[in-house]
Design a protein around this motif. Structure first.
Motif, short mmCIF file in Angstrom:
data_model
loop_
_atom_site.label_atom_id
_atom_site.label_comp_id
_atom_site.label_asym_id
_atom_site.label_seq_id
_atom_site.Cartn_x
_atom_site.Cartn_y
_atom_site.Cartn_z
N ALA A 51 45.25 41.08 38.30
CA ALA A 51 44.33 39.93 38.28
C ALA A 51 44.65 39.06 37.07
N ARG A 110 42.03 44.70 38.00
CA ARG A 110 40.67 45.02 38.45
C ARG A 110 40.80 45.94 39.66
N ALA A 111 40.23 47.13 39.54
CA ALA A 111 40.26 48.13 40.61
C ALA A 111 41.69 48.40 41.09
N PHE A 119 35.92 33.66 41.31
CA PHE A 119 37.03 34.42 41.86
C PHE A 119 37.83 33.54 42.82
N SER A 152 29.12 38.68 36.35
CA SER A 152 29.72 39.99 36.16
C SER A 152 29.58 40.36 34.69
N ARG A 198 44.70 41.17 33.57
CA ARG A 198 43.75 42.27 33.43
C ARG A 198 43.49 42.85 34.82
N VAL A 219 39.17 34.00 37.80
CA VAL A 219 39.99 35.17 38.12
C VAL A 219 40.71 34.94 39.44
N LEU A 242 42.71 37.14 41.91
CA LEU A 242 43.05 38.51 42.27
C LEU A 242 44.41 38.56 42.95
N GLU A 288 43.36 36.40 34.66
CA GLU A 288 42.02 36.00 34.22
C GLU A 288 42.14 34.96 33.12
#
Length: 116
Positions: free
Chosen positions: A57, A52-53, A104, A97, A50, A72, A74, A59
């Motif tokens: 990532a 992210r930004a 993370f 979150s 998934r 997660v 990254l 997850e």
């Protein structure tokens, strides 16, 4: 003994996971608070990619019988051994979150498969 016979398989597995957390000296996920540095253990329920930004990532949802949290990584699309049903120990700082607990880029240790 009667309680074990009348409990569902999910209840029995949750109890086993809670006992495992106590045995490993880990904090239960249900007892974790925002910004707390923790070591937790449990079973991965789901693993998804998934972004992210705009960054890939990986997850995963970790469940220990008391609650679940998202783990997660990254910048990762996959990690060998990170798959549903796998047990692991993860360490890091909890954050919240969207109302969910998240770790993370944790330090982690994969647990052996089965009862070895």
């Amino acid at each position: 003994m009667l309680d074990r016979l009348s409990s569902s398989q999910e209840d029995l597995e949750s109890e086993e996971l809670r006992e495992d957390a106590d045995t490993e000296g880990c904090i239960r996920i249900g007892d974790c608070h925002d910004r707390q540095i923790v070591t937790v253990t449990g079973t991965l329920r789901t693993v998804t990619l998934r972004p992210r930004a705009g960054v890939p990532a990986l997850e995963a949802e970790l469940f220990d019988g008391s609650a679940a949290l998202d783990v997660v990584w990254l910048g990762r699309r996959s990690i060998v051994g990170i798959e549903p049903g796998r047990r692991l120990i993860a360490s890091g700082r909890i954050s919240l979150s969207r109302g969910r607990r998240v770790l993370f880029n944790p330090k982690y240790e994969l647990r052996p498969l089965g009862r070895e």
